[in-house]
Design an enzyme around this catalytic site. Structure first.
Site, PDB file in Angstrom:
ATOM      1  N   HIS A 139       0.663  -1.334  -0.185  1.00 21.74           N
ATOM      2  CA  HIS A 139       0.044  -0.003  -0.043  1.00 21.74           C
ATOM      3  C   HIS A 139       0.850   1.257   0.027  1.00 21.74           C
ATOM      4  CE1 HIS A 139       0.143  -0.285   4.772  1.00 21.74           C
ATOM      5  NE2 HIS A 139       1.166   0.566   4.293  1.00 21.74           N
ATOM      6  N   HIS A 156      -2.167   4.638   9.793  1.00 23.43           N
ATOM      7  CA  HIS A 156      -0.874   5.118  10.052  1.00 23.43           C
ATOM      8  C   HIS A 156      -0.692   6.426  10.926  1.00 23.43           C
ATOM      9  CE1 HIS A 156      -0.496   2.667   6.299  1.00 23.43           C
ATOM     10  NE2 HIS A 156       0.842   2.394   6.704  1.00 23.43           N
ATOM     11  N   HIS A 192       9.968  -4.367   4.166  1.00 21.50           N
ATOM     12  CA  HIS A 192      10.383  -2.671   4.381  1.00 21.50           C
ATOM     13  C   HIS A 192      10.582  -2.106   5.695  1.00 21.50           C
ATOM     14  CE1 HIS A 192       5.934  -2.235   4.612  1.00 21.50           C
ATOM     15  NE2 HIS A 192       6.191  -0.756   4.738  1.00 21.50           N
ATOM     16  N   GLU A 233       3.648  -5.511   8.897  1.00 16.24           N
ATOM     17  CA  GLU A 233       1.960  -5.279   8.069  1.00 16.24           C
ATOM     18  C   GLU A 233       1.767  -6.716   7.465  1.00 16.24           C
ATOM     19  OE1 GLU A 233       2.510  -0.468   7.034  1.00 16.24           O
ATOM     20  OE2 GLU A 233       2.817  -1.919   5.386  1.00 16.24           O
TER      21      GLU A 233
HETATM   22  C1  DHB Z   1       6.445   3.623   2.726  1.00 19.17           C
HETATM   23  C2  DHB Z   1       5.704   2.357   3.076  1.00 19.17           C
HETATM   24  C3  DHB Z   1       4.833   2.186   3.840  1.00 19.17           C
HETATM   25  O1  DHB Z   1       3.840   0.968   4.436  1.00 19.17           O
HETATM   26  C4  DHB Z   1       4.250   3.307   4.700  1.00 19.17           C
HETATM   27  O2  DHB Z   1       3.040   3.065   5.286  1.00 19.17           O
HETATM   28  C5  DHB Z   1       4.803   4.639   4.109  1.00 19.17           C
HETATM   29  C6  DHB Z   1       5.794   4.577   3.656  1.00 19.17           C
HETATM   30  C7  DHB Z   1       7.356   3.537   1.707  1.00 19.17           C
HETATM   31  O3  DHB Z   1       7.949   2.701   1.200  1.00 19.17           O
HETATM   32  O4  DHB Z   1       7.765   4.753   1.794  1.00 19.17           O
HETATM   33 FE    FE Z   2       2.393   1.150   5.813  1.00 18.51          FE
END
Ligand code: DHB
Ligand code: FE
Length: 292
Positions: free
Chosen positions: A12, A59, A197, A244
């Site tokens: 997302h 978030h 990530h 997540e």
């Molecule tokens: C990014 C990824 C995320 O899941 C998020 O909530 C905010 C930023 C990113 O990769 O920049």
């Molecule tokens: Fe996120």
């Protein structure tokens, strides 16, 4: 009766929404990412659900450290795209389905999962980016999302967060709830967020292509084992925001091969699988499963 016909899984990343909103989808950086969703947009048109049950995480937009619900179901008639600092995304208002959402709340709470009922909230990129990826670019005023959406927010931001196993079990309870709704409608369940990530600290920028793909294999083919992945593995292997991914297990647990915690029914049909690195700081994974 209502039934869950398919599950959709997708990352997302907010920058994906920004790329769509700012007309950058044809740029070299973004082209391969959006190409992975061409199939999905057509599939959405060909398999239009009556309702999407969309599992995502907030978030610190609707919720904050003041209040941290583990599982929250949106029962409102509509949900506004949130202002995440650059103004709200120019996408249509998200229409809810208060009747089905209330029924699911009733059924799932009676199955011993404690949900927070949310009658008013704005929805952030966690919900609007998956919708944009699957439905394409829409005019915020003239167009509408293809169907009502029930937002289901999971806390994966502030520890303690729920385990993958609990999410998987909750998916089964959600399926029972849907299947006891007295109207012949088709429901999609979407699990969103992930894949690997990490947005901060010494390991910021971490991506683990190999681990992501083994996890995807398991999600599809051995979901009972996948649900047993401990928290520490997500964080160690997929980065702090890789957690997540537990949300995907809610959608997988709701598929019709899963009965009493075991995969005893016919396996769902894999319609689409896509993986791309990177989008912003994130590995993007995407799967579509259809119940047979
Ligand atoms: C990014 C990824 C995320 O899941 C998020 O909530 C905010 C930023 C990113 O990769 O920049
Ligand atoms: Fe996120």
């Amino acid at each position: 009766m209502a039934k869950i016909t398919a599950s959709v899984f997708t990352s997302h990343v907010p920058a994906i929404g920004a790329a769509m909103d700012l007309g950058k989808t044809k740029e070299d950086y973004w082209k391969p990412l959006f190409a992975g969703y061409d199939f999905s947009k057509q599939w959405m048109k060909d398999n239009k659900p009556d309702v999407i049950f969309l599992v995502y995480n907030d978030h610190a937009t609707a919720f904050s450290l003041d209040m941290i619900p583990t599982f929250a179901i949106g029962t409102a008639a509509e949900f506004k795209p949130a202002d995440e600092g650059w103004g709200p995304r120019p996408v249509p208002l998200v229409k809810g389905h208060p009747e089905l959402a209330s029924h699911i709340a009733q059924s799932v709470i009676q199955q011993d999962f404690d949900l927070t009922i949310v009658n008013k909230m704005d929805v952030d990129h966690g919900l609007t980016v998956p919708l944009s990826l699957m439905c394409g670019e829409l005019d915020p005023v003239k167009d509408a999302w293809p169907c009502p959406v029930i937002p289901f927010a999971v806390n994966v931001v502030q520890y303690p967060v729920p385990s993958g196993q609990r999410c998987f079990n909750l998916g089964q309870a959600i399926r029972k709830a849907v299947e006891s709704y007295d109207e012949d409608i088709h429901v999609h369940i979407w699990g969103t967020g992930g894949m690997s990530h990490q947005l901060q600290g010494a390991r910021a920028g971490l991506i683990n292509r190999e681990w992501d793909n083994v996890w995807l294999d398991q999600l599809i083919n051995d979901p009972v084992a996948c649900a047993q992945t401990p928290h520490i593995d997500y964080v160690r292997e997929a980065g702090s925001e890789g957690i997540e991914l537990v949300m995907w297990l809610i959608a997988r647990g709701a598929m019709s091969d899963i009965n009493d915690g075991q995969a005893t029914g016919p396996a769902p049909q894999l319609r689409h699988r896509f993986y791309h690195v990177p989008a912003s700081n994130t590995a993007v994974g995407h799967v579509i499963l259809e119940n047979v």
